[in-house]
Design a protein around this motif. Structure first.
Motif, PDB file in Angstrom:
ATOM      1  N   UNK A  26       0.799  -1.220   0.000  1.00 52.29           N
ATOM      2  CA  UNK A  26       0.000   0.000   0.000  1.00 52.29           C
ATOM      3  C   UNK A  26       0.830   1.267   0.000  1.00 52.29           C
ATOM      4  N   UNK A  27       2.146   1.153   0.306  1.00 54.83           N
ATOM      5  CA  UNK A  27       2.983   2.351   0.345  1.00 54.83           C
ATOM      6  C   UNK A  27       3.082   2.996  -1.033  1.00 54.83           C
ATOM      7  N   UNK A  28       3.246   2.173  -2.082  1.00 58.50           N
ATOM      8  CA  UNK A  28       3.363   2.701  -3.443  1.00 58.50           C
ATOM      9  C   UNK A  28       2.110   3.489  -3.810  1.00 58.50           C
ATOM     10  N   UNK A  29       0.957   2.914  -3.487  1.00 59.95           N
ATOM     11  CA  UNK A  29      -0.307   3.582  -3.807  1.00 59.95           C
ATOM     12  C   UNK A  29      -0.438   4.892  -3.033  1.00 59.95           C
ATOM     13  N   UNK A  30      -0.068   4.863  -1.759  1.00 55.11           N
ATOM     14  CA  UNK A  30      -0.162   6.070  -0.933  1.00 55.11           C
ATOM     15  C   UNK A  30       0.776   7.160  -1.446  1.00 55.11           C
ATOM     16  N   UNK A  31       1.988   6.769  -1.831  1.00 52.31           N
ATOM     17  CA  UNK A  31       2.939   7.749  -2.365  1.00 52.31           C
ATOM     18  C   UNK A  31       2.423   8.348  -3.670  1.00 52.31           C
ATOM     19  N   UNK A  32       1.842   7.506  -4.505  1.00 51.13           N
ATOM     20  CA  UNK A  32       1.293   7.972  -5.773  1.00 51.13           C
ATOM     21  C   UNK A  32       0.187   8.996  -5.533  1.00 51.13           C
ATOM     22  N   UNK A  33      -0.696   8.695  -4.601  1.00 50.92           N
ATOM     23  CA  UNK A  33      -1.786   9.624  -4.299  1.00 50.92           C
ATOM     24  C   UNK A  33      -1.254  10.936  -3.733  1.00 50.92           C
ATOM     25  N   UNK A  34      -0.190  10.850  -2.942  1.00 58.79           N
ATOM     26  CA  UNK A  34       0.427  12.063  -2.400  1.00 58.79           C
ATOM     27  C   UNK A  34       0.981  12.934  -3.524  1.00 58.79           C
ATOM     28  N   UNK A  69      -3.057  27.521 -19.168  1.00 62.43           N
ATOM     29  CA  UNK A  69      -1.777  28.221 -19.293  1.00 62.43           C
ATOM     30  C   UNK A  69      -0.615  27.274 -19.594  1.00 62.43           C
ATOM     31  N   UNK A  70      -0.878  25.977 -19.504  1.00 58.41           N
ATOM     32  CA  UNK A  70       0.148  24.950 -19.695  1.00 58.41           C
ATOM     33  C   UNK A  70       1.379  25.236 -18.837  1.00 58.41           C
ATOM     34  N   UNK A  71       1.118  25.367 -17.552  1.00 52.32           N
ATOM     35  CA  UNK A  71       2.216  25.541 -16.606  1.00 52.32           C
ATOM     36  C   UNK A  71       1.787  25.022 -15.239  1.00 52.32           C
ATOM     37  N   UNK A  72       2.796  24.737 -14.427  1.00 53.96           N
ATOM     38  CA  UNK A  72       2.521  24.213 -13.096  1.00 53.96           C
ATOM     39  C   UNK A  72       3.328  22.958 -12.822  1.00 53.96           C
ATOM     40  N   UNK A  73       3.065  22.341 -11.682  1.00 48.70           N
ATOM     41  CA  UNK A  73       3.818  21.163 -11.257  1.00 48.70           C
ATOM     42  C   UNK A  73       3.236  19.882 -11.854  1.00 48.70           C
ATOM     43  N   UNK A  74       4.136  19.030 -12.325  1.00 43.51           N
ATOM     44  CA  UNK A  74       3.752  17.720 -12.847  1.00 43.51           C
ATOM     45  C   UNK A  74       4.581  16.659 -12.121  1.00 43.51           C
ATOM     46  N   UNK A  75       4.104  15.426 -12.151  1.00 35.61           N
ATOM     47  CA  UNK A  75       4.853  14.320 -11.549  1.00 35.61           C
ATOM     48  C   UNK A  75       5.927  13.864 -12.534  1.00 35.61           C
ATOM     49  N   UNK A  76       7.116  13.589 -12.017  1.00 35.66           N
ATOM     50  CA  UNK A  76       8.229  13.188 -12.882  1.00 35.66           C
ATOM     51  C   UNK A  76       8.777  11.823 -12.494  1.00 35.66           C
ATOM     52  N   UNK A 121       2.483   9.727 -16.214  1.00 44.31           N
ATOM     53  CA  UNK A 121       1.084   9.800 -16.645  1.00 44.31           C
ATOM     54  C   UNK A 121       0.120  10.015 -15.485  1.00 44.31           C
ATOM     55  N   UNK A 122       0.577   9.776 -14.247  1.00 46.45           N
ATOM     56  CA  UNK A 122      -0.288  10.037 -13.092  1.00 46.45           C
ATOM     57  C   UNK A 122      -0.590  11.527 -12.951  1.00 46.45           C
ATOM     58  N   UNK A 123       0.160  12.360 -13.674  1.00 47.16           N
ATOM     59  CA  UNK A 123      -0.163  13.785 -13.722  1.00 47.16           C
ATOM     60  C   UNK A 123      -1.591  13.984 -14.230  1.00 47.16           C
ATOM     61  N   UNK A 124      -2.038  13.089 -15.115  1.00 48.46           N
ATOM     62  CA  UNK A 124      -3.416  13.155 -15.624  1.00 48.46           C
ATOM     63  C   UNK A 124      -4.422  13.109 -14.481  1.00 48.46           C
ATOM     64  N   UNK A 125      -4.122  12.291 -13.483  1.00 52.25           N
ATOM     65  CA  UNK A 125      -5.031  12.146 -12.354  1.00 52.25           C
ATOM     66  C   UNK A 125      -5.074  13.423 -11.519  1.00 52.25           C
ATOM     67  N   UNK A 132      10.142   5.414 -10.956  1.00 50.07           N
ATOM     68  CA  UNK A 132       8.850   6.014 -11.297  1.00 50.07           C
ATOM     69  C   UNK A 132       8.345   6.901 -10.156  1.00 50.07           C
ATOM     70  N   UNK A 133       7.528   7.868 -10.507  1.00 53.59           N
ATOM     71  CA  UNK A 133       6.886   8.745  -9.515  1.00 53.59           C
ATOM     72  C   UNK A 133       7.940   9.255  -8.526  1.00 53.59           C
ATOM     73  N   UNK A 134       9.016   9.808  -9.061  1.00 54.59           N
ATOM     74  CA  UNK A 134      10.159  10.172  -8.224  1.00 54.59           C
ATOM     75  C   UNK A 134       9.966  11.485  -7.484  1.00 54.59           C
TER      76      UNK A 134
END
Length: 326
Positions: A89-97, A108-115, A170-174, A313-315
């Motif tokens: 569950x840690x991976x899922x929790x980190x992803x949600x965070x 505006x196509x700007x802001x923070x994204x997941x990398x 791609x989790x940036x989509x979420x 992933x999701x670094x």
């Protein structure tokens, strides 16, 4: 008589191993007892000695006379295996965070994204960039940032002799859907079969909530993607993941994700029918499944030509403006 295999005793044994492992040198029963009390295990010295005998018999600890015990390599492995349950569950929790931290503005196509951050050897960089340019020329989004070795401004340190390649996860989509008021649950990472340039079905799925390792990391380690084949022939296997939104939000989510593709956050989006599987991936009642291609497909393509990659992933989260089209 209580068995040493009973869960309550097992938990105490593991906690004793952790206490011993955290100390340098041999540890006595009194120190172990005090440490256990601080952790919510009221076990006296006599009780500790009873548990230590069990650990000795199993080869997990080694006695050193009055000095106490030290942990064995077998004991350290026992701790690692016991921690698996804690990591579920840690991976899922980190992803949600991370999803919550994004604030990308589609207008505006700007802001923070997941990398995601991938390390490759410096001598492989030119060849890797050549593959990325090839993918970009064939319509695949290749927004990246090169991170030099030793850089300390990101969550993942790039080792000596290597460079980092940051790609948009791609989790940036979420995060974008969430920002627009659409509840979203990311459920699976998987291998998605393409036939004749169309997504066909998932061949493998791993639930984010039930794994101790990020699914994308697992699938890349399998080395079974065929991203270059998909680009060249329309047939092959891509990395992708599945999320679900409420049925009532399906149409709005579709409109938003069309714009997300236009911004280069992801390449392929498939939206299923309400409360029906999406490309074979199960979806809960009242929800619509959405399949989105992973940002690590470009890294998988680099690996396909024989370049070694170390993927995280999701670094971290990064500003969209830091990424450039190859």
């Amino acid at each position: 008589m209580t068995s040493s295999d009973d869960p309550p005793i097992q938990r105490k044994l593991i906690e004793i191993l952790r206490v011993i492992d955290e100390h340098e040198g041999a540890v006595g029963a009194r120190i172990i007892s005090d440490a256990l009390k601080e952790r919510g295990y009221p076990l006296g010295e006599r009780g500790v000695r009873y548990h230590l005998r069990i650990l000795d018999e199993r080869g997990l600890t080694k006695g050193h006379g009055y000095a106490g015990r030290t942990i064995t390599e077998h004991g350290r492995r026992e701790i690692e295996e016991a921690l698996v349950h804690d990591r579920i569950g840690f991976i899922h929790a980190r992803l949600e965070e991370m999803i919550y931290q994004t604030d990308f503005d589609l207008e505006k196509e700007r802001g923070l994204v997941i990398a995601n951050i991938t390390a490759i050897k410096k001598e492989d960089l030119d060849d890797a960039l050549g593959i990325l340019r090839y993918l970009s020329e064939h319509g695949m989004s290749c927004r990246i940032k090169i991170i030099e070795e030793g850089a300390s401004d990101h969550a993942v340190a790039v080792p000596e002799g290597h460079v980092g390649i940051a790609t948009i996860c791609s989790a940036t989509c979420d995060g974008i859907l969430l920002k627009h008021g659409i509840p979203v649950n990311i459920n699976y990472g998987g291998m998605l079969r393409f036939d004749k340039n169309q997504a066909s079905h998932y061949t493998d799925l791993i639930a984010y909530a039930g794994t101790t390792i990020d699914p994308m990391k697992i699938f890349i380690s399998w080395k079974t993607t065929s991203v270059l084949d998909v680009v060249e022939t329309g047939d092959g296997l891509l990395l992708a993941n599945v999320r679900a939104v409420p049925d009532l939000a399906r149409d709005e989510a579709s409109k938003i994700l069309d714009r997300v593709v236009g911004a280069g956050i992801t390449d392929y989006v498939n939206i299923g029918d309400p409360h029906s599987p999406v490309l074979g991936a199960p979806v809960a009642a009242g929800m619509t499944g959405i399949s989105v291609s992973a940002g690590l497909n470009v890294i998988a393509a680099i690996q396909e030509v024989g370049i070694a990659v170390a993927v995280e992933p999701v670094a971290t989260v990064m500003d969209y403006s830091e990424f450039e089209v190859v």
